[in-house]
Design a protein around this motif. Structure first.
Motif, PDB file in Angstrom:
ATOM      1  N   PRO A 152       5.144   7.937   2.440  1.00  0.00           N
ATOM      2  CA  PRO A 152       5.028   8.000   1.165  1.00  0.00           C
ATOM      3  C   PRO A 152       6.268   6.248   0.818  1.00  0.00           C
ATOM      4  N   LEU A 153       6.026   6.126  -0.165  1.00  0.00           N
ATOM      5  CA  LEU A 153       7.071   4.217  -0.552  1.00  0.00           C
ATOM      6  C   LEU A 153       7.510   4.467  -0.998  1.00  0.00           C
TER       7      LEU A 153
ATOM      8  N   ILE B 107       7.545 -13.996  14.963  1.00  0.00           N
ATOM      9  CA  ILE B 107       8.293 -12.831  14.881  1.00  0.00           C
ATOM     10  C   ILE B 107       6.836 -11.986  13.876  1.00  0.00           C
ATOM     11  N   ALA B 108       7.389 -10.906  13.381  1.00  0.00           N
ATOM     12  CA  ALA B 108       6.417  -9.547  12.127  1.00  0.00           C
ATOM     13  C   ALA B 108       7.566 -10.166  10.980  1.00  0.00           C
ATOM     14  N   VAL B 109       6.715  -9.730  10.172  1.00  0.00           N
ATOM     15  CA  VAL B 109       7.665 -10.148   8.975  1.00  0.00           C
ATOM     16  C   VAL B 109       7.552  -8.348   7.926  1.00  0.00           C
ATOM     17  N   ALA B 110       7.259  -7.524   7.122  1.00  0.00           N
ATOM     18  CA  ALA B 110       7.345  -6.092   6.822  1.00  0.00           C
ATOM     19  C   ALA B 110       7.463  -6.542   5.338  1.00  0.00           C
ATOM     20  N   ILE B 111       7.099  -6.202   4.922  1.00  0.00           N
ATOM     21  CA  ILE B 111       7.389  -6.605   2.862  1.00  0.00           C
ATOM     22  C   ILE B 111       7.052  -5.415   2.070  1.00  0.00           C
ATOM     23  N   ASP B 112       7.618  -4.441   2.160  1.00  0.00           N
ATOM     24  CA  ASP B 112       7.184  -3.421   0.801  1.00  0.00           C
ATOM     25  C   ASP B 112       7.594  -2.724  -0.187  1.00  0.00           C
ATOM     26  N   GLY B 113       7.022  -2.410  -1.422  1.00  0.00           N
ATOM     27  CA  GLY B 113       7.457  -2.164  -2.677  1.00  0.00           C
ATOM     28  C   GLY B 113       6.315  -1.765  -3.936  1.00  0.00           C
ATOM     29  N   PRO B 114       6.970  -1.066  -4.448  1.00  0.00           N
ATOM     30  CA  PRO B 114       5.604  -0.432  -5.871  1.00  0.00           C
ATOM     31  C   PRO B 114       5.081  -1.680  -6.323  1.00  0.00           C
ATOM     32  N   ALA B 115       3.995  -1.346  -6.964  1.00  0.00           N
ATOM     33  CA  ALA B 115       3.022  -2.231  -7.782  1.00  0.00           C
ATOM     34  C   ALA B 115       3.823  -3.698  -8.580  1.00  0.00           C
ATOM     35  N   ALA B 116       2.700  -4.148  -8.170  1.00  0.00           N
ATOM     36  CA  ALA B 116       3.072  -5.724  -9.075  1.00  0.00           C
ATOM     37  C   ALA B 116       4.809  -6.246  -9.166  1.00  0.00           C
TER      38      ALA B 116
ATOM     39  N   MET C 164       3.654  -8.963   6.884  1.00  0.00           N
ATOM     40  CA  MET C 164       1.868  -7.746   5.955  1.00  0.00           C
ATOM     41  C   MET C 164       2.878  -7.329   5.336  1.00  0.00           C
ATOM     42  N   ASP C 165       1.731  -7.247   3.954  1.00  0.00           N
ATOM     43  CA  ASP C 165       2.728  -6.547   2.820  1.00  0.00           C
ATOM     44  C   ASP C 165       1.924  -5.307   2.599  1.00  0.00           C
ATOM     45  N   GLY C 166       2.107  -4.478   1.859  1.00  0.00           N
ATOM     46  CA  GLY C 166       1.842  -3.010   1.126  1.00  0.00           C
ATOM     47  C   GLY C 166       3.150  -1.915   1.153  1.00  0.00           C
ATOM     48  N   ARG C 167       3.278  -0.267   1.289  1.00  0.00           N
ATOM     49  CA  ARG C 167       3.806   0.744   0.839  1.00  0.00           C
ATOM     50  C   ARG C 167       4.786   0.750   2.683  1.00  0.00           C
ATOM     51  N   ASP C 168       4.048   1.011   2.962  1.00  0.00           N
ATOM     52  CA  ASP C 168       4.225   2.141   4.611  1.00  0.00           C
ATOM     53  C   ASP C 168       4.260   0.683   5.777  1.00  0.00           C
ATOM     54  N   ILE C 169       4.255  -0.690   5.372  1.00  0.00           N
ATOM     55  CA  ILE C 169       4.707  -1.793   7.133  1.00  0.00           C
ATOM     56  C   ILE C 169       5.807  -1.784   7.356  1.00  0.00           C
TER      57      ILE C 169
END
Ligand SMILES: Nc1ncnc2c1ncn2[C@@H]1O[C@H](COP(=O)(O)OP(=O)(O)O)[C@@H](O)[C@H]1O
Ligand SMILES: Nc1ccn([C@@H]2O[C@H](COP(=O)(O)OP(=O)(O)O)[C@@H](O)[C@H]2O)c(=O)n1
Length: 224
Positions: A191-192, A5-14, A127-132
């Motif tokens: 946007p995040l 599967i695909a796992v998307a992880i988003d969230g703010p800095a650190a 995959m990690d980021g802000r808009d994944i």
């Protein structure tokens, strides 16, 4: 667990996204893709070449002239701009304070998302980021939105900087994190924001392994 599967992880800095994403990917034998490193690589190159980060066309042109590669090596993931290993350079303070300016341009994001979607075309990715979860892999089977208090996030980054031998000031870090979160959350394009179907995990008082376990059990629920 046979189905990939695909796992998307988003969230703010650190918030702990990349640390946890790497561990989850390792446990599952999946590929880890750090999309923040791609925006950082572009920002590093733009600063090197004197490109004005507020000039959308100039930043976009810069992006179209470079390749950005994420390569797994024995000691972890390395980031290359063309042939140069810039893994360390992209974590320096000048890149960190400027990256959100490069990342707010629509044309830049469109190209980045295209490259990221190619990387995620095969399942078996974290995959990690802000808009994944919202834009890059909106059909990801598992979406996580990781948060933590600003104080906790700044303290974590401070500790990490000291361990790496980078200069670090806790109150400056707090301010930088707050400012970057604000730019990332208020920009017009992608946007995040937590995807509607994302699971929110507040990591403020959780250990790294506790967060990893929560995500692994969310994945196990999903693929059963
Ligand atoms: N749950 C946690 N508890 C304590 N420290 C953490 C936790 N998650 C991550 N960290 C530490 O916080 C720092 C920032 O984590 P990182 O994964 O780089 O965050 P992000 O990718 O969200 O920017 C790292 O030094 C990491 O080891
Ligand atoms: N998918 C992504 C990933 C990062 N970014 C931008 O890139 C910056 C750096 O991302 P990062 O994940 O390396 O940041 P840290 O949280 O690790 O400090 C973010 O502050 C965003 O401005 C983005 O806009 N979209």
């Amino acid at each position: 667990m046979n189905k990939k599967i695909a796992v998307a992880i988003d969230g703010p800095a650190a918030a702990g996204k990349s640390t946890v994403a790497k561990k989850v990917a390792h446990q599952l034998g999946y590929v880890y893709i750090d999309t923040g490193a791609m925006y950082r690589a572009l920002t590093w190159k733009s600063l090197e070449s004197g490109v004005d980060l507020h000039d959308e066309d100039a930043v976009y042109q810069q992006l179209m002239q470079i390749s950005i590669d994420l390569v797994m090596e024995n000691d972890g993931q390395h980031v290359y701009v063309d042939e140069r290993d810039v893994s360390r350079e992209i974590r320096q303070q000048d890149v960190t304070t400027n990256v959100s300016f490069a990342a707010k341009h629509g044309k830049v994001r469109e190209e980045m998302v295209k490259r990221q979607q190619q990387l995620a075309a095969e399942r078996g990715v974290v995959m990690d980021g802000r808009d994944i979860g919202t834009h890059v892999i909106p059909d990801a089977e598992v979406k996580i939105f990781m948060i933590a208090s600003v104080q906790e996030r700044a303290e974590r980054r401070h500790k990490e900087n000291i361990e790496k031998g980078f200069p670090s000031d806790l109150s400056e870090l707090k301010e930088e994190i707050r400012k970057r979160d604000e730019i990332d959350s208020k920009r017009e394009i992608a946007p995040l924001v937590k995807a509607e179907d994302a699971i929110e995990i507040d990591t403020t008082s959780l250990s790294i392994d506790e967060v990893v376990d929560k995500i692994l059990s969310a994945i196990a629920d999903r693929v059963q």
